[in-house]
Scaffold this motif. Sequence first.
Motif, PDB file in Angstrom:
ATOM      1  N   ASP A  81       0.828  -1.201   0.000  1.00  0.00           N
ATOM      2  CA  ASP A  81       0.000   0.000   0.000  1.00  0.00           C
ATOM      3  C   ASP A  81       0.867   1.258   0.000  1.00  0.00           C
ATOM      4  OD1 ASP A  81      -2.024  -1.787   0.163  1.00  0.00           O
ATOM      5  OD2 ASP A  81      -2.890  -1.031   2.023  1.00  0.00           O
ATOM      6  N   PRO A  82       0.406   2.342  -0.613  1.00  0.00           N
ATOM      7  CA  PRO A  82       1.172   3.591  -0.631  1.00  0.00           C
ATOM      8  C   PRO A  82       1.522   4.112   0.760  1.00  0.00           C
ATOM      9  CG  PRO A  82      -0.626   3.687  -2.209  1.00  0.00           C
ATOM     10  CD  PRO A  82      -0.827   2.442  -1.412  1.00  0.00           C
ATOM     11  N   ASN A  83       0.658   3.862   1.730  1.00  0.00           N
ATOM     12  CA  ASN A  83       0.899   4.362   3.087  1.00  0.00           C
ATOM     13  C   ASN A  83       1.846   3.487   3.895  1.00  0.00           C
ATOM     14  OD1 ASN A  83      -0.594   6.694   2.967  1.00  0.00           O
ATOM     15  ND2 ASN A  83      -2.439   5.804   3.870  1.00  0.00           N
ATOM     16  N   TYR A  84       2.223   2.334   3.375  1.00  0.00           N
ATOM     17  CA  TYR A  84       3.030   1.417   4.170  1.00  0.00           C
ATOM     18  C   TYR A  84       4.402   2.005   4.508  1.00  0.00           C
ATOM     19  CZ  TYR A  84       5.577  -2.756   5.608  1.00  0.00           C
ATOM     20  OH  TYR A  84       6.341  -3.653   6.313  1.00  0.00           O
ATOM     21  N   ALA A  85       5.103   2.551   3.523  1.00  0.00           N
ATOM     22  CA  ALA A  85       6.449   3.098   3.770  1.00  0.00           C
ATOM     23  C   ALA A  85       6.435   4.216   4.804  1.00  0.00           C
ATOM     24  CB  ALA A  85       7.073   3.575   2.460  1.00  0.00           C
ATOM     25  N   PRO A  86       5.560   5.241   4.683  1.00  0.00           N
ATOM     26  CA  PRO A  86       5.543   6.274   5.716  1.00  0.00           C
ATOM     27  C   PRO A  86       5.109   5.760   7.080  1.00  0.00           C
ATOM     28  CG  PRO A  86       3.769   6.625   4.122  1.00  0.00           C
ATOM     29  CD  PRO A  86       4.673   5.594   3.551  1.00  0.00           C
ATOM     30  N   LEU A  87       4.234   4.755   7.125  1.00  0.00           N
ATOM     31  CA  LEU A  87       3.848   4.177   8.403  1.00  0.00           C
ATOM     32  C   LEU A  87       5.014   3.445   9.049  1.00  0.00           C
ATOM     33  CD1 LEU A  87       0.280   2.772   7.619  1.00  0.00           C
ATOM     34  CD2 LEU A  87       0.832   4.672   9.148  1.00  0.00           C
ATOM     35  N   VAL A  88       5.826   2.776   8.241  1.00  0.00           N
ATOM     36  CA  VAL A  88       6.993   2.062   8.758  1.00  0.00           C
ATOM     37  C   VAL A  88       7.958   3.032   9.428  1.00  0.00           C
ATOM     38  CG1 VAL A  88       9.097   0.855   8.059  1.00  0.00           C
ATOM     39  CG2 VAL A  88       6.889   0.063   7.229  1.00  0.00           C
ATOM     40  N   VAL A  89       8.276   4.118   8.743  1.00  0.00           N
ATOM     41  CA  VAL A  89       9.241   5.067   9.297  1.00  0.00           C
ATOM     42  C   VAL A  89       8.645   5.834  10.472  1.00  0.00           C
ATOM     43  CG1 VAL A  89      10.702   7.051   8.786  1.00  0.00           C
ATOM     44  CG2 VAL A  89      10.402   5.260   7.081  1.00  0.00           C
ATOM     45  N   GLY A  90       7.366   6.195  10.378  1.00  0.00           N
ATOM     46  CA  GLY A  90       6.722   6.856  11.500  1.00  0.00           C
ATOM     47  C   GLY A  90       6.700   5.980  12.731  1.00  0.00           C
ATOM     48  N   ALA A 203      13.380  -7.086  -5.653  1.00  0.00           N
ATOM     49  CA  ALA A 203      13.055  -5.774  -6.214  1.00  0.00           C
ATOM     50  C   ALA A 203      12.018  -5.069  -5.352  1.00  0.00           C
ATOM     51  CB  ALA A 203      12.540  -5.925  -7.641  1.00  0.00           C
ATOM     52  N   TYR A 204      11.168  -5.845  -4.674  1.00  0.00           N
ATOM     53  CA  TYR A 204      10.181  -5.244  -3.779  1.00  0.00           C
ATOM     54  C   TYR A 204      10.878  -4.452  -2.665  1.00  0.00           C
ATOM     55  CZ  TYR A 204       7.266  -4.917   0.356  1.00  0.00           C
ATOM     56  OH  TYR A 204       6.634  -4.451   1.481  1.00  0.00           O
ATOM     57  N   TYR A 205      11.882  -5.061  -2.041  1.00  0.00           N
ATOM     58  CA  TYR A 205      12.580  -4.387  -0.942  1.00  0.00           C
ATOM     59  C   TYR A 205      13.364  -3.182  -1.445  1.00  0.00           C
ATOM     60  CZ  TYR A 205      11.432  -8.706   1.513  1.00  0.00           C
ATOM     61  OH  TYR A 205      10.755  -9.763   2.066  1.00  0.00           O
ATOM     62  N   ALA A 206      13.928  -3.304  -2.628  1.00  0.00           N
ATOM     63  CA  ALA A 206      14.657  -2.168  -3.201  1.00  0.00           C
ATOM     64  C   ALA A 206      13.723  -0.990  -3.445  1.00  0.00           C
ATOM     65  CB  ALA A 206      15.342  -2.586  -4.498  1.00  0.00           C
ATOM     66  N   GLU A 207      12.533  -1.276  -3.978  1.00  0.00           N
ATOM     67  CA  GLU A 207      11.562  -0.217  -4.233  1.00  0.00           C
ATOM     68  C   GLU A 207      11.050   0.388  -2.923  1.00  0.00           C
ATOM     69  OE1 GLU A 207       9.112   2.507  -5.979  1.00  0.00           O
ATOM     70  OE2 GLU A 207      10.727   1.305  -6.889  1.00  0.00           O
ATOM     71  N   LEU A 208      10.819  -0.457  -1.923  1.00  0.00           N
ATOM     72  CA  LEU A 208      10.359   0.043  -0.629  1.00  0.00           C
ATOM     73  C   LEU A 208      11.387   0.986  -0.013  1.00  0.00           C
ATOM     74  CD1 LEU A 208       8.394   0.014   1.774  1.00  0.00           C
ATOM     75  CD2 LEU A 208       9.604  -2.031   2.616  1.00  0.00           C
ATOM     76  N   GLU A 209      12.643   0.621  -0.072  1.00  0.00           N
ATOM     77  CA  GLU A 209      13.685   1.463   0.507  1.00  0.00           C
ATOM     78  C   GLU A 209      13.858   2.758  -0.290  1.00  0.00           C
ATOM     79  OE1 GLU A 209      17.245  -0.755   1.265  1.00  0.00           O
ATOM     80  OE2 GLU A 209      16.171  -2.321   2.364  1.00  0.00           O
TER      81      GLU A 209
END
Length: 245
Positions: A81-90, A203-209
């Motif tokens: 989900d688009p919100n996953y990355a900002p939720l992870v860092v938050g 590639a998923y982890y690379a894109e997430l980072e």
Amino acid sequence: ELYEQQVGGTVGQLVAVGDFDPDAVVKGLEPALAGWKAATPYTRIERPAVPPKPGLEKIETPDKENAVYLSAVPLPLGDTDPNYAPLVVGNYILGAAPLASRLSVRVRGNEGLSYGIMSMLQASPRDKNGTFMIFAITNPKNIDKVDAAVGEEVKKFLADGVSASELDEAKKAYLAARKVDRGNDRTLASQLASALYAGRTFAYYAELEKRIEGLQPADVKAAFDAAIRAKELATVEAGDFAGKK
């Protein structure tokens, strides 16, 4: 009967990490798995998020030295989900950064109320099913103070968001930790197994980072505004409260 009907080796994933001959590993496992079939065909069970049931429940555990604080909310969240990355860092800033998170600094460092406190964010690779959770261990006499301190920090975090400098430091620390994790065979095997199960590559982890590197404070604020409300958290406190008054 359960084993004979349900358990088999026809569906699954195998990951091996280390210095070995891949062909020898596969050939060694084939005889062990040959003919091991479950009588019941495999069908994946979907697990959507369950709507939250907010509130407070106290459980008495007589004669226990420590009390446990747990506050959580289910989220309709997948890890793409688009919100996953900002939720992870938050979440990392709020409670996951070892000894440097807001919750750790406030509850453990400044007020000495907890032996250990952290927040966690989980999301499924296959279903809209995630969880945001805060966990702490404390003296039963301090449980109300822990509850109040956690509540204040969560409300402040949701209201104010994060600063640019705080976010930059968190992104660097989080991404550095992930790089270190990939040097551990057990962690690498776990990530590979998750990728196999989800039908994806690294590639998923690379894109997430990459997405994490580009996050701005407004992204974190918007993600938490959309996903988490303090009043929706369900809290459980377990300890010898009656005996510690």
